[in-house]
Design an enzyme around this catalytic site. Structure first.
Site, short mmCIF file in Angstrom:
data_model
loop_
_atom_site.label_atom_id
_atom_site.label_comp_id
_atom_site.label_asym_id
_atom_site.label_seq_id
_atom_site.Cartn_x
_atom_site.Cartn_y
_atom_site.Cartn_z
N ARG A 64 0.83 -1.20 0.00
CA ARG A 64 0.00 0.00 0.00
C ARG A 64 0.87 1.25 0.00
NH1 ARG A 64 -2.28 1.17 4.29
NH2 ARG A 64 -3.83 2.55 3.40
N LYS A 128 3.23 -7.24 12.18
CA LYS A 128 2.78 -7.48 10.81
C LYS A 128 3.32 -8.80 10.27
CE LYS A 128 2.29 -5.39 6.24
NZ LYS A 128 2.43 -4.18 5.42
N ARG A 262 -2.23 4.48 12.82
CA ARG A 262 -1.24 4.06 13.83
C ARG A 262 -1.83 4.18 15.21
NH1 ARG A 262 3.77 3.60 11.54
NH2 ARG A 262 4.08 4.63 9.53
#
Length: 265
Positions: A64, A128, A262
Site C-alpha cells: 500500500r 505485521k 497508527r
C-alpha cells in the site's frame, strides 16, 4: 532452514486443493517484477477467474501507498489471484474480506493470536505478518478483473532482521514445518468461500466476522489522509468497510486507500 525456491511443487498444491483444484489455474515463477503486475497484464489479455501466480521472489513487489513489499525465496509466500466480478459489483471492503479468508485459513492450520489491522494488514502477536493489495482493471466482456495480491512471512530472514528488527512476524514463530504449498492451498480454499459470499451479498455480510479480528478496536489512534493527521478512538467498521474513528470534531468515517493508521503511544 528456509525451503529452497526450486522446491515449489504445483502438483502438491493441486492435490491439497482436491475437488476445488478445478476452480484455479496455478502458475509458478522463480522471479518476476510483481505478481500483481503480471496478472493485470494477463487479465487484459483475457485470463480467467481463478488464475494464480506464485513467485519465489519479486523484484518490484508493491504494498500500500507505493511501498515496496519485501520477499525472499523460501522466507515468504507471495502470490496474486485474478478474480472477475460483474461490472456493477461494488468492491468496497474486498481487501478486508480477503483478510478474513487468510485468518480463517491460518487458524485452521493451528496458528493463533491472529488479528486484522484496517485496511489491509494481517497481524500475528501484534506484529505485521502480511498484507493484501487489490487492483482492478475493466475487463473486455462487461466485467471487472480484480487482482488480489497477498504476501505472508513464513520464516524470519536475516536481511529483514537487519532492516526491521523485531517489528515483523513470521509463521515459524508459532508453528514450524508449514510449506508454501500447504499455506497457499489453505488460503485459496477459504478465498473461494469468502469471495462467493462477497459476490452475492457484498461486504455487509462479512463485516461482523471482520470485527472479530479487529486489532485496533478501542485504541487511541492517529490517522493520516491527504497530509491531514487526526487523532481519536478507533471504533468499528460499517457495511462498506469504512473505519469509524471518534474524534474531537465528531465521528470520522474513512475509506481505505492512501491512509495511514497508527496506534498512539
Amino acid at each position: 532452514m528456509p525451503q529452497k525456491a526450486s522446491s515449489f511443487d504445483l502438483r502438491r498444491v493441486r492435490d491439497l486443493l482436491g475437488p476445488q483444484s478445478g476452480r484455479f489455474d496455478v502458475d509458478h515463477v522463480t522471479s518476476c517484477d510483481s505478481t500483481n503486475t503480471q496478472l493485470l497484464t494477463r487479465a487484459e489479455r483475457g485470463s480467467g477467474a481463478g488464475t494464480v501466480l506464485v513467485a519465489d521472489q519479486q523484484t518490484a513487489g508493491r504494498g500500500r501507498r507505493g511501498r515496496q513489499w519485501q520477499s525472499a525465496p523460501g522466507s515468504s509466500l507471495t502470490f496474486s489471484l485474478l478474480w472477475r466480478f460483474p461490472r456493477e459489483q461494488r468492491l468496497e471492503g474486498l481487501s478486508l474480506s480477503v483478510g478474513i479468508a487468510i485468518v480463517h485459513a491460518l487458524s485452521d492450520m493451528g496458528i493463533r493470536e491472529l488479528s486484522l489491522k484496517w485496511p489491509n494488514d494481517i497481524w500475528l502477536m501484534g506484529r505485521k505478518l502480511g498484507g493484501v493489495l487489490v487492483e482492478v482493471v475493466h475487463g473486455t466482456h462487461g466485467d471487472m478483473a480484480t487482482v488480489i495480491g497477498m504476501g505472508l512471512n513464513l520464516q524470519r530472514n536475516p536481511d529483514w532482521d537487519e532492516n526491521l528488527g523485531a517489528s515483523y512476524a513470521a509463521l515459524v514463530e508459532l508453528k514450524e514445518g508449514l510449506t508454501r504449498e500447504a499455506v497457499l492451498a489453505a488460503i485459496l480454499r477459504e478465498l473461494l468461500a469468502v469471495l462467493d459470499v462477497f459476490a452475492r451479498e457484498g461486504f455487509a455480510a462479512l463485516a461482523d466476522e471482520w470485527m472479530r479480528y479487529h486489532a485496533m478496536f478501542g485504541s487511541e489512534v492517529s490517522i493520516e489522509q491527504s497530509g491531514l493527521v487526526r487523532h481519536g478512538r478507533c471504533g468499528g467498521i460499517d457495511a462498506l468497510g469504512r473505519l469509524e474513528v471518534e474524534t474531537a470534531e465528531g465521528k470520522l468515517r474513512v475509506f481505505g486507500g492512501e491512509v495511514s493508521l497508527r496506534r498512539r503511544a
